[in-house]
Design an enzyme around this catalytic site. Structure first.
Site, mmCIF file in Angstrom:
data_model
loop_
_atom_site.group_PDB
_atom_site.id
_atom_site.type_symbol
_atom_site.label_atom_id
_atom_site.label_comp_id
_atom_site.label_asym_id
_atom_site.label_seq_id
_atom_site.Cartn_x
_atom_site.Cartn_y
_atom_site.Cartn_z
ATOM 1 N N ALA A 27 -14.895 75.273 29.117
ATOM 2 C CA ALA A 27 -14.894 75.056 30.562
ATOM 3 C C ALA A 27 -14.189 76.249 31.200
ATOM 4 O O ALA A 27 -13.349 76.889 30.552
ATOM 5 C CB ALA A 27 -14.160 73.764 30.883
ATOM 6 N N GLY A 67 -15.371 73.213 25.775
ATOM 7 C CA GLY A 67 -16.651 72.726 26.309
ATOM 8 C C GLY A 67 -17.857 73.337 25.614
ATOM 9 O O GLY A 67 -18.942 72.754 25.638
ATOM 10 N N GLU A 125 -18.344 71.237 22.679
ATOM 11 C CA GLU A 125 -18.789 69.924 23.190
ATOM 12 C C GLU A 125 -20.265 69.965 23.591
ATOM 13 O O GLU A 125 -21.005 69.008 23.360
ATOM 14 C CB GLU A 125 -17.911 69.526 24.381
ATOM 15 N N GLU A 143 -8.200 72.863 23.416
ATOM 16 C CA GLU A 143 -7.672 72.385 24.693
ATOM 17 C C GLU A 143 -6.172 72.097 24.656
ATOM 18 O O GLU A 143 -5.482 72.291 25.660
ATOM 19 C CB GLU A 143 -8.423 71.116 25.149
HETATM 20 N N1 CAA Z 1 -12.735 80.214 31.191
HETATM 21 C C1 CAA Z 1 -12.700 81.240 32.043
HETATM 22 N N2 CAA Z 1 -12.776 82.524 31.666
HETATM 23 C C2 CAA Z 1 -12.881 82.769 30.353
HETATM 24 C C3 CAA Z 1 -12.898 81.743 29.392
HETATM 25 C C4 CAA Z 1 -12.835 80.415 29.852
HETATM 26 N N3 CAA Z 1 -12.880 79.354 29.024
HETATM 27 N N4 CAA Z 1 -12.991 82.298 28.162
HETATM 28 C C5 CAA Z 1 -13.026 83.631 28.350
HETATM 29 N N5 CAA Z 1 -12.959 83.918 29.672
HETATM 30 C C6 CAA Z 1 -12.971 85.228 30.322
HETATM 31 C C7 CAA Z 1 -11.639 85.944 30.159
HETATM 32 O O1 CAA Z 1 -10.709 85.503 31.138
HETATM 33 C C8 CAA Z 1 -12.072 87.386 30.346
HETATM 34 O O2 CAA Z 1 -12.266 87.608 31.726
HETATM 35 P P1 CAA Z 1 -11.691 88.988 32.401
HETATM 36 O O3 CAA Z 1 -12.440 90.094 31.677
HETATM 37 O O4 CAA Z 1 -12.082 88.850 33.828
HETATM 38 O O5 CAA Z 1 -10.212 89.011 32.127
HETATM 39 C C9 CAA Z 1 -13.461 87.426 29.700
HETATM 40 O O6 CAA Z 1 -13.932 86.068 29.676
HETATM 41 C C10 CAA Z 1 -13.454 87.928 28.271
HETATM 42 O O7 CAA Z 1 -12.527 87.133 27.529
HETATM 43 P P2 CAA Z 1 -11.258 87.755 26.719
HETATM 44 O O8 CAA Z 1 -10.852 89.045 27.343
HETATM 45 O O9 CAA Z 1 -10.238 86.674 26.607
HETATM 46 O O10 CAA Z 1 -11.976 88.038 25.323
HETATM 47 P P3 CAA Z 1 -11.254 88.093 23.895
HETATM 48 O O11 CAA Z 1 -12.274 88.653 22.959
HETATM 49 O O12 CAA Z 1 -9.924 88.759 23.976
HETATM 50 O O13 CAA Z 1 -10.982 86.552 23.507
HETATM 51 C C11 CAA Z 1 -11.550 84.206 23.337
HETATM 52 C C12 CAA Z 1 -12.067 85.671 23.344
HETATM 53 C C13 CAA Z 1 -10.701 83.971 22.072
HETATM 54 C C14 CAA Z 1 -12.776 83.296 23.320
HETATM 55 C C15 CAA Z 1 -10.689 83.972 24.588
HETATM 56 O O14 CAA Z 1 -11.442 84.391 25.729
HETATM 57 C C16 CAA Z 1 -10.290 82.539 24.803
HETATM 58 O O15 CAA Z 1 -9.386 82.041 24.144
HETATM 59 N N6 CAA Z 1 -10.951 81.838 25.768
HETATM 60 C C17 CAA Z 1 -10.601 80.490 26.149
HETATM 61 C C18 CAA Z 1 -11.028 79.481 25.097
HETATM 62 C C19 CAA Z 1 -10.585 78.097 25.488
HETATM 63 O O16 CAA Z 1 -9.408 77.770 25.561
HETATM 64 N N7 CAA Z 1 -11.572 77.216 25.777
HETATM 65 C C20 CAA Z 1 -11.308 75.856 26.159
HETATM 66 C C21 CAA Z 1 -11.359 75.752 27.651
HETATM 67 S S1 CAA Z 1 -10.805 74.175 28.226
HETATM 68 C C22 CAA Z 1 -12.115 73.137 28.106
HETATM 69 O O17 CAA Z 1 -13.180 73.503 27.627
HETATM 70 C C23 CAA Z 1 -11.846 71.767 28.679
HETATM 71 C C24 CAA Z 1 -12.883 70.746 28.477
HETATM 72 O O18 CAA Z 1 -13.088 70.252 27.391
HETATM 73 C C25 CAA Z 1 -13.590 70.219 29.623
#
Ligand code: CAA
Length: 266
Positions: free
Chosen positions: A72, A117, A120, A140
């Site tokens: 998400a 997500g 999911e 999460e």
């Molecule tokens: N939401 C918003 N933006 C996201 C994102 C997310 N889930 N995942 C990645 N991005 C964005 C980053 O902010 C970044 O944007 P900018 O270039 O503008 O800074 C861009 O995508 C590239 O990501 P990274 O620079 O972080 O890339 P990386 O290779 O260093 O890392 C990653 C990759 C490990 C996937 C890392 O991006 C990450 O940990 N992302 C989040 C994963 C996460 O926690 N997902 C769960 C979300 S909560 C959820 O899903 C709730 C639910 O069940 C409803």
């Protein structure tokens, strides 16, 4: 409804060939994270797919090599409170249930990161074909949250309660071998192109069978989970209540500020 009337979307690409509609989530600069626009377009796309006579099966994938869907959209999540958090979970659960209940076979082609997500969404599809660089995970808890789009329910049914506990409580990432062993991935392919070939081959076999039988088989298998509503309700209620905690504010702020969170337990 013929395929020529296929709607166009801002965040999705749809292409139909030989009865298979490939739906690509297309926000590669944000690793295809699911914001509200993507979710509402996914819902609209599946309403169209359900009605489109020329579409007999679906492949859901993510744009680019790096991610299926990284979860998400955390920027959107960061502004939630208990009420809007619960509403967001209920809305996402409804959209993913729409995919699970699609009467045409739906394969997730899972390339790269499938986190939160993203896992999911893959779990809501009927079958998952992964690439060797796949990374599944439900991280999460590292944001002070729990999965809110059905992950606590569907992951438990796919991998069993003990493994689901381990994976959700640690939030750890799972690579292709382990995903295959757990049944999280039905099969693993060396590249996105190979995964696409596997998906098309599997769907072609399915499409040789009667469409009504396929629809009823999906309905019958989904019915094995009757009585599941209470679990989804609890997930949405708990997701909402977490959105009012200091840990959630800290977890999401830390992600957006690119630092490690420091949780207070409040
Ligand atoms: N939401 C918003 N933006 C996201 C994102 C997310 N889930 N995942 C990645 N991005 C964005 C980053 O902010 C970044 O944007 P900018 O270039 O503008 O800074 C861009 O995508 C590239 O990501 P990274 O620079 O972080 O890339 P990386 O290779 O260093 O890392 C990653 C990759 C490990 C996937 C890392 O991006 C990450 O940990 N992302 C989040 C994963 C996460 O926690 N997902 C769960 C979300 S909560 C959820 O899903 C709730 C639910 O069940 C409803």
């Amino acid at each position: 409804m013929p395929t020529s009337e296929m709607p166009t979307f801002e965040t999705l690409l749809l292409e139909t060939e030989n009865g298979i509609c490939t739906l690509t989530i297309n926000r590669p600069d944000k690793l295809n994270a699911l914001n509200q626009k993507v979710l509402s377009e996914l819902e609209e796309a599946f309403v169209w797919i359900q009605k489109a006579e020329d579409v007999r099966a679906v492949i859901v994938t993510g744009s680019g090599e790096k991610a299926f869907v990284a979860g998400a959209d955390i920027k959107e999540l960061s502004g939630l409170d208990a009420i809007t958090g619960r509403d967001l979970a209920i809305n996402g659960q409804r959209i993913f249930s729409g995919i699970e209940n699609c009467t045409k076979p739906v394969i997730a082609l899972v390339n790269g990161y499938a986190l939160g997500g993203g896992s999911e969404l893959a779990l809501a599809c009927h079958v998952r074909i992964a690439t060797e660089n796949v990374v599944f995970g439900l991280p999460e808890v590292s944001l002070g949250l729990i999965p809110g789009y059905g992950g606590t329910q569907r992951l438990t049914r796919v991998v069993g309660k003990g493994k689901a506990m381990e994976l959700v409580l640690t939030g750890r990432m799972i690579k292709s071998d382990e995903a295959l062993g757990l049944g999280l991935a039905n099969s693993v392919a060396g590249s996105k192109g190979e995964a696409m070939a596997q998906a098309v081959e599997m769907l072609s076999k399915m499409m040789k069978n009667g469409p009504v039988a396929l629809a009823k088989a999906i309905e019958a298998i989904n019915a094995s989970e009757n009585g599941k509503d209470a679990g989804y309700q609890s997930e949405a209620d708990l997701f909402g209540s977490l959105c009012a905690t200091e840990d959630f504010k800290e977890g999401t702020s830390a992600f957006l500020e690119k630092r490690k969170p420091s949780f207070s337990g409040k």
